[in-house]
Design an enzyme around this catalytic site. Structure first.
Site, PDB file in Angstrom:
ATOM      1  N   CYS A 171     -26.405   4.115   2.496  1.00  0.00           N
ATOM      2  CA  CYS A 171     -25.588   2.917   2.585  1.00  0.00           C
ATOM      3  C   CYS A 171     -26.308   1.811   1.818  1.00  0.00           C
ATOM      4  O   CYS A 171     -27.490   1.544   2.081  1.00  0.00           O
ATOM      5  CB  CYS A 171     -25.399   2.509   4.045  1.00  0.00           C
ATOM      6  SG  CYS A 171     -24.596   0.902   4.225  1.00  0.00           S
ATOM      7  N   ASP A 178     -25.756   8.203   4.714  1.00  0.00           N
ATOM      8  CA  ASP A 178     -24.355   8.514   4.946  1.00  0.00           C
ATOM      9  C   ASP A 178     -24.161   9.981   4.602  1.00  0.00           C
ATOM     10  O   ASP A 178     -24.597  10.434   3.542  1.00  0.00           O
ATOM     11  CB  ASP A 178     -23.445   7.659   4.053  1.00  0.00           C
ATOM     12  CG  ASP A 178     -23.297   6.230   4.548  1.00  0.00           C
ATOM     13  OD1 ASP A 178     -23.361   6.021   5.774  1.00  0.00           O
ATOM     14  OD2 ASP A 178     -23.109   5.335   3.710  1.00  0.00           O
TER      15      ASP A 178
END
Length: 121
Positions: free
Chosen positions: A34, A41
């Site tokens: 992120c 992520d």
């Protein structure tokens, strides 16, 4: 010698360039960071394409996807980047990439981007 991440997508000649057929690859272990928090992520990427003159060599695809592990990207950005690089390397008739990102903060994100070769008159 162990494999390393790489931004190079290797293509090889399509053994059936005159046949229109579909290839679908599911990459269940995609990770990126992120860009706001630096937290990982996770996503399942589905790559669906119709090869033309080339097919993508799978080990290079694995190393290419691995190259995003330590980079910060929004879900929309990374999915579009992957499609653009894939189309640039393979020059397919059609390609669609779906990034199905895991729940983060109570929100799951699914991003789908599509490329279709333009018909030439």
């Amino acid at each position: 010698m162990p494999s390393q991440p790489s931004k190079e997508l290797v293509v090889v000649p399509n053994p059936h360039p005159n046949t229109v057929y579909d290839v679908e690859m599911n990459c269940a272990e995609f990770t990126t960071l992120c860009p706001m928090t630096g937290q990982p992520d996770f996503a399942t990427l589905t790559i669906h394409y119709q090869p033309k003159d080339h097919i993508v060599e799978l080990k290079s695809l694995k190393q290419y996807l691995w190259s995003f592990r330590d980079e910060g990207h929004f879900h929309e950005d990374v999915t579009n980047l992957i499609l653009n690089d894939f189309v640039s390397a393979a020059k397919p008739r059609f390609a669609k990439i779906t990034g199905d990102f895991w729940v983060r903060g109570g929100i799951a994100t699914k991003v789908t981007v599509t490329y279709r070769e333009e018909a030439h008159a």
